[in-house]
Motif scaffolding. Structure first.
Motif, PDB file in Angstrom:
ATOM      1  N   GLY A  87       2.982   9.568  14.534  1.00 27.86           N
ATOM      2  CA  GLY A  87       2.150  10.650  14.038  1.00 27.86           C
ATOM      3  C   GLY A  87       1.267  11.184  15.151  1.00 27.86           C
ATOM      4  N   GLU A  88       0.535  12.231  14.858  1.00 29.28           N
ATOM      5  CA  GLU A  88      -0.359  12.814  15.855  1.00 29.28           C
ATOM      6  C   GLU A  88      -1.504  11.854  16.150  1.00 29.28           C
ATOM      7  OE1 GLU A  88      -3.167  16.793  16.489  1.00 29.28           O
ATOM      8  OE2 GLU A  88      -1.775  16.673  14.791  1.00 29.28           O
ATOM      9  N   ARG A  89      -1.706  11.574  17.429  1.00 27.39           N
ATOM     10  CA  ARG A  89      -2.735  10.612  17.816  1.00 27.39           C
ATOM     11  C   ARG A  89      -4.110  11.110  17.406  1.00 27.39           C
ATOM     12  NH1 ARG A  89      -0.681   6.613  21.651  1.00 27.39           N
ATOM     13  NH2 ARG A  89      -2.797   5.802  21.523  1.00 27.39           N
ATOM     14  N   MET A  90      -4.945  10.186  16.930  1.00 25.49           N
ATOM     15  CA  MET A  90      -6.300  10.510  16.510  1.00 25.49           C
ATOM     16  C   MET A  90      -7.342  10.002  17.497  1.00 25.49           C
ATOM     17  SD  MET A  90      -5.922   9.531  12.482  1.00 25.49           S
ATOM     18  CE  MET A  90      -7.657   9.845  12.141  1.00 25.49           C
ATOM     19  N   ASP A  91      -6.893   9.297  18.535  1.00 27.10           N
ATOM     20  CA  ASP A  91      -7.847   8.692  19.460  1.00 27.10           C
ATOM     21  C   ASP A  91      -8.125   9.554  20.687  1.00 27.10           C
ATOM     22  OD1 ASP A  91      -5.441   8.446  20.763  1.00 27.10           O
ATOM     23  OD2 ASP A  91      -5.361   6.253  20.665  1.00 27.10           O
ATOM     24  N   GLY A  92      -7.525  10.750  20.726  1.00 26.69           N
ATOM     25  CA  GLY A  92      -7.784  11.660  21.837  1.00 26.69           C
ATOM     26  C   GLY A  92      -7.046  11.305  23.111  1.00 26.69           C
ATOM     27  N   ARG A  93      -6.243  10.255  23.084  1.00 22.47           N
ATOM     28  CA  ARG A  93      -5.527   9.843  24.281  1.00 22.47           C
ATOM     29  C   ARG A  93      -4.408  10.822  24.579  1.00 22.47           C
ATOM     30  NH1 ARG A  93      -3.326   3.741  25.609  1.00 22.47           N
ATOM     31  NH2 ARG A  93      -2.445   4.208  27.654  1.00 22.47           N
ATOM     32  N   VAL A  94      -4.265  11.163  25.853  1.00 26.58           N
ATOM     33  CA  VAL A  94      -3.256  12.112  26.296  1.00 26.58           C
ATOM     34  C   VAL A  94      -2.238  11.378  27.153  1.00 26.58           C
ATOM     35  CG1 VAL A  94      -2.835  14.226  27.620  1.00 26.58           C
ATOM     36  CG2 VAL A  94      -4.933  13.989  26.273  1.00 26.58           C
ATOM     37  N   ALA A  95      -0.958  11.694  26.989  1.00 27.26           N
ATOM     38  CA  ALA A  95       0.078  11.079  27.808  1.00 27.26           C
ATOM     39  C   ALA A  95      -0.142  11.439  29.270  1.00 27.26           C
ATOM     40  CB  ALA A  95       1.454  11.545  27.344  1.00 27.26           C
ATOM     41  N   ALA A  96       0.104  10.485  30.167  1.00 27.55           N
ATOM     42  CA  ALA A  96      -0.139  10.695  31.597  1.00 27.55           C
ATOM     43  C   ALA A  96       0.642  11.891  32.128  1.00 27.55           C
ATOM     44  CB  ALA A  96       0.217   9.433  32.381  1.00 27.55           C
ATOM     45  N   GLU A  97       1.889  12.080  31.641  1.00 28.65           N
ATOM     46  CA  GLU A  97       2.703  13.195  32.153  1.00 28.65           C
ATOM     47  C   GLU A  97       2.160  14.552  31.723  1.00 28.65           C
ATOM     48  OE1 GLU A  97       5.171  11.386  28.677  1.00 28.65           O
ATOM     49  OE2 GLU A  97       3.782  10.693  30.226  1.00 28.65           O
ATOM     50  N   SER A 106       0.828  -1.207   0.000  1.00 30.73           N
ATOM     51  CA  SER A 106       0.000   0.000   0.000  1.00 30.73           C
ATOM     52  C   SER A 106       0.860   1.253   0.000  1.00 30.73           C
ATOM     53  CB  SER A 106      -0.897   0.024   1.244  1.00 30.73           C
ATOM     54  OG  SER A 106      -0.165   0.444   2.386  1.00 30.73           O
ATOM     55  N   PRO A 107       0.276   2.377  -0.389  1.00 25.21           N
ATOM     56  CA  PRO A 107       0.936   3.661  -0.150  1.00 25.21           C
ATOM     57  C   PRO A 107       1.063   3.906   1.354  1.00 25.21           C
ATOM     58  CG  PRO A 107      -0.916   3.887  -1.689  1.00 25.21           C
ATOM     59  CD  PRO A 107      -1.022   2.533  -1.075  1.00 25.21           C
ATOM     60  N   LEU A 108       1.887   4.854   1.714  1.00 25.92           N
ATOM     61  CA  LEU A 108       1.992   5.266   3.110  1.00 25.92           C
ATOM     62  C   LEU A 108       0.657   5.861   3.530  1.00 25.92           C
ATOM     63  CD1 LEU A 108       3.927   5.652   5.550  1.00 25.92           C
ATOM     64  CD2 LEU A 108       4.377   7.954   4.660  1.00 25.92           C
ATOM     65  N   GLY A 109       0.148   5.439   4.674  1.00 30.12           N
ATOM     66  CA  GLY A 109      -1.142   5.932   5.149  1.00 30.12           C
ATOM     67  C   GLY A 109      -1.166   6.068   6.658  1.00 30.12           C
ATOM     68  N   THR A 110      -2.252   6.606   7.149  1.00 24.04           N
ATOM     69  CA  THR A 110      -2.439   6.806   8.585  1.00 24.04           C
ATOM     70  C   THR A 110      -3.302   5.692   9.143  1.00 24.04           C
ATOM     71  OG1 THR A 110      -2.281   9.216   8.315  1.00 24.04           O
ATOM     72  CG2 THR A 110      -3.296   8.398  10.347  1.00 24.04           C
ATOM     73  N   ALA A 111      -2.811   5.025  10.173  1.00 27.75           N
ATOM     74  CA  ALA A 111      -3.581   3.956  10.811  1.00 27.75           C
ATOM     75  C   ALA A 111      -4.753   4.538  11.581  1.00 27.75           C
ATOM     76  CB  ALA A 111      -2.688   3.159  11.755  1.00 27.75           C
ATOM     77  N   ASN A 112      -5.889   3.870  11.519  1.00 28.36           N
ATOM     78  CA  ASN A 112      -7.066   4.269  12.291  1.00 28.36           C
ATOM     79  C   ASN A 112      -7.767   2.991  12.756  1.00 28.36           C
ATOM     80  OD1 ASN A 112      -8.735   6.210  13.431  1.00 28.36           O
ATOM     81  ND2 ASN A 112     -10.102   6.304  11.672  1.00 28.36           N
ATOM     82  N   PHE A 113      -8.143   2.952  14.017  1.00 32.68           N
ATOM     83  CA  PHE A 113      -8.782   1.769  14.611  1.00 32.68           C
ATOM     84  C   PHE A 113      -7.969   0.493  14.351  1.00 32.68           C
ATOM     85  CE2 PHE A 113     -12.443   4.595  13.476  1.00 32.68           C
ATOM     86  CZ  PHE A 113     -12.759   4.981  14.785  1.00 32.68           C
ATOM     87  N   PRO A 114      -6.701   0.457  14.785  1.00 34.34           N
ATOM     88  CA  PRO A 114      -5.915  -0.758  14.565  1.00 34.34           C
ATOM     89  C   PRO A 114      -6.263  -1.863  15.565  1.00 34.34           C
ATOM     90  CG  PRO A 114      -4.592   0.886  15.711  1.00 34.34           C
ATOM     91  CD  PRO A 114      -5.913   1.530  15.418  1.00 34.34           C
ATOM     92  N   TYR A 115      -6.557  -3.028  15.043  1.00 38.50           N
ATOM     93  CA  TYR A 115      -6.771  -4.238  15.856  1.00 38.50           C
ATOM     94  C   TYR A 115      -5.857  -5.311  15.266  1.00 38.50           C
ATOM     95  CZ  TYR A 115     -10.892  -1.816  17.623  1.00 38.50           C
ATOM     96  OH  TYR A 115     -11.726  -0.895  18.204  1.00 38.50           O
TER      97      TYR A 115
END
Length: 231
Positions: free
Chosen positions: A180-190, A11-20
């Motif tokens: 890359g920039e996270r798309m899941d809204g998760r923030v690092a604990a620190e 595939s071309p380079l792409g952004t992962a979304n909902f990886p399982y």
């Protein structure tokens, strides 16, 4: 004569979304008899914003999907079904309806498999290793997240169920190319909490699991972290 095993495609380079990719899950609106699957949505930039090499990869996948359909049903039927919008192809363009940025993304695919795919980094085993030059496996699921940059090896396959005809993409293996920039809204604990007191040197070593003279990850530390589950 149709190919029994269609060629794998990169595939071309792409952004992962909902990886399982490490734990299989049941598909949405699963039907009786369906099994859990490994999957990842791959979001692609607009074609004109891809590198020439990735444009060629994108078009090669499109061509392979059409060929798989022609091999199955014949050119005449495929032409008619495509004209009448009665043949589904794997590239989807409903970006806005999925709350995705239409400026960043032009299309996406949703490849899947019932067999766990291999996942590797873009880092190679060092010289002297028996697998020197080969990409190192990624064993920590946290390293693959919505927003990281990936490529995947794919294989087209056709389906025809109760008149629902189309071509889908089987997921083979995945390579993480960059963070890359996270798309899941998760923030690092620190970044979410405030510290109340400063740790001294011995506490810092205990908390980080390093010796006092540690100054960061060495090349061997990086290799060990990628392979930590193989110890």
């Amino acid at each position: 004569m149709p190919d029994e095993k269609p060629k794998r495609l990169l595939s071309p380079l792409g952004t992962a979304n909902f990886p399982y990719l490490y734990v299989a899950r049941m598909p949405n609106n699963a039907k009786p008899g369906q099994k859990a699957r490994f999957s990842v949505d791959i979001l692609f930039p607009h074609l004109e914003k891809m590198t020439p090499a990735d444009q060629a990869r994108y078009k090669a996948i499109q061509a392979a999907c059409v060929k798989a359909a022609v091999d199955k049903w014949g050119e005449e039927k495929v032409r008619k079904w495509l004209k009448d919008d009665k043949l589904k192809l794997p590239f989807k363009t409903d970006i806005a309806s999925r709350d995705l940025d239409e400026e960043l993304f032009g299309s996406y695919i949703q490849p899947w498999t019932q067999n766990q795919p291999g996942v590797v980094s873009n880092k190679a085993y060092p010289k002297g290793h028996e697998k020197a030059g080969k990409p190192i496996p990624i064993v920590d699921p946290k390293d693959i997240y919505s927003g990281c940059q990936i490529r995947a090896s794919l294989r087209p396959w056709v389906y025809d169920t109760d008149g629902n005809r189309g071509v889908s993409l089987g997921l083979q293996n995945v390579q993480k190319v960059a963070d890359g920039e996270r798309m899941d809204g998760r923030v690092a604990a620190e970044d979410e909490f405030e510290a109340e007191e400063e740790a001294d040197a011995s506490e810092l070593a205990d908390l980080m699991g390093t010796s006092d003279d540690s100054s960061g990850l060495s090349d061997s530390d990086e290799l060990a972290s990628l392979l930590r589950s193989e110890e």
